[in-house]
Structure formats: C-alpha cells, structure tokens
Design a protein around this motif. Sequence first.
Motif, mmCIF file in Angstrom:
data_model
loop_
_atom_site.group_PDB
_atom_site.id
_atom_site.type_symbol
_atom_site.label_atom_id
_atom_site.label_comp_id
_atom_site.label_asym_id
_atom_site.label_seq_id
_atom_site.Cartn_x
_atom_site.Cartn_y
_atom_site.Cartn_z
ATOM 1 N N SER A 155 44.094 27.113 55.248
ATOM 2 C CA SER A 155 44.473 28.595 54.929
ATOM 3 C C SER A 155 45.763 29.108 55.794
ATOM 4 N N SER A 175 54.204 33.354 52.740
ATOM 5 C CA SER A 175 54.815 32.543 51.464
ATOM 6 C C SER A 175 55.882 31.594 51.811
ATOM 7 N N GLU A 190 49.584 34.085 47.617
ATOM 8 C CA GLU A 190 48.842 35.032 47.210
ATOM 9 C C GLU A 190 48.961 35.459 45.758
ATOM 10 N N VAL A 198 39.597 40.849 45.000
ATOM 11 C CA VAL A 198 40.325 39.897 45.824
ATOM 12 C C VAL A 198 39.275 38.856 46.339
ATOM 13 N N ARG A 241 40.532 34.954 45.341
ATOM 14 C CA ARG A 241 40.487 34.035 46.367
ATOM 15 C C ARG A 241 39.525 32.958 46.092
ATOM 16 N N GLU A 262 47.452 30.769 50.456
ATOM 17 C CA GLU A 262 47.849 32.114 51.415
ATOM 18 C C GLU A 262 46.715 32.975 51.574
ATOM 19 N N ARG A 263 45.898 33.086 52.749
ATOM 20 C CA ARG A 263 44.631 33.735 53.094
ATOM 21 C C ARG A 263 43.654 32.992 52.444
ATOM 22 N N SER A 281 39.183 37.614 53.869
ATOM 23 C CA SER A 281 38.829 38.827 53.010
ATOM 24 C C SER A 281 37.698 39.516 53.859
#
Length: 230
Positions: free
Chosen positions: A22, A32, A49, A81, A85, A104-105, A110
């Motif tokens: 991640s 990014s 993302e 979200v 994800r 990305e994340r 979250s």
Amino acid sequence: MSKVTSMTNAVRAVNKRPFRVSIEGNIGSGKSTCIKYFDKYHNVEKHAEPIQEWRNVSGHNLLGLLYSDMNEWSFAFQHYVHLSRLKIQTSPPSNPDITVKMFERSVQNSRHCFVENAKKQNFLQDSEYEVLAKWFDYTEKTLDISLDLIVYLRTTPQVVWERMMKRGRAEESEVPLDYLQQVHDSYENWLNSPDVGCEVLTIDADRSIDCVKDDLERYSYKILGGNHTN
C-alpha cells in the motif's frame, strides 16, 4: 519477526495471493507518481486511487460533496471508500504472472486514518463512527485484507498544500491547510502505532520527485517482496 507479521505471511502462503503493497501519504504527497514508477515491472498489478469512481456514484460526485460539507457527507463518503478499497485489495490478480499487488491507500488507511480524523473533528456522529468501525471489524475478521508492506511518502502539510494548489483539482480548491495537518497527524499516529500490522518503509517525499525515485529504486527489492522479475 512479530506475531502479526508471522500470521500475515502464513495467510499469504496459504492463499497464494500476491505480495500486497500500500502506497500511503497525504494529499499531494506523490502516491500516483510512485505507483507509475513501477510500470516497468510486468509482475506488478497497480491500482491508482479510484477518484473517478468517487466522482460518479450513479451520477453523484461524492468527493465533491465531501469537500463541500464534511459534516454532512463524511459518513456516506467513507462508507463508499471502504467498499471501493475493499474491492481493489481483495480482488484476484488479473493474470497468473502477478506476484505483487500495489495500490494507492488501503482499507486500513480509511479506518485508522480518515475515519479516526473525521471522528476527532466531529465530522461523524458517534453512531456513524460506530457503524464504520464495526464494518471494518467485520471485514477484517472475515476477509484477508492484510498488508505486507506500507510505503509511506512522508511530507509536511505546507509542502503538500502548495502542490495541491498547483495541480488544481476542482474538488480540492477549498481544502484548507488545517485539514492537511489533521491528515498528517492521523498518518503519524497510525503508522507509528505498534498495531499497524506490517512493515512501514518511510520515504521523505518533501524532496524532489527525482530524489524520491532514487529511493524507490534503492528499496525496490523490498517493495517488490524480494522479487525482481519483470
């Protein structure tokens, strides 16, 4: 090796899933760009993302609504979200040659960063916070969402605020510096916690993109799970 790391490795071995990485960092930290750096590795499946998805949920721009009124829209946005994800993090690889999955994340971000900050800033009612927390707890208990490595692009809020203003995303035009400070503090609290669940590789992303890319190259063996196949 920690107990958490041992369990993570055992789960990954049993399920034969890709090494999960991640890419984490504040808005404008270069996530990014970091992911695009690994385009040259054909064994890496990369997921940016899903911003366009958040901008059009059956015609509703949840990202724009969030930034227009965080008190009103944090619950709906964080709920969606989590779903988006989760789909990225748990979906099977696109082909059998994929050994690394990079995104990305994460679902963990979250829950432990943005949901915690929303609660702290009173963007969420107590009942809304409990719903999101229980949603995450159930996900964690019933699905393999474990991470193998977090690459943390650490920045200072002033630097990323200036970058954000330069790139000019419409939804971000009203984001104050105070909010970026809140996100930064939430990241620091989460990634310095003993319960983070995996190794964290911290890169100073206040520096130029070339310096960051040098570090990505230097640590590529680790980031790719010890596999340089391309």
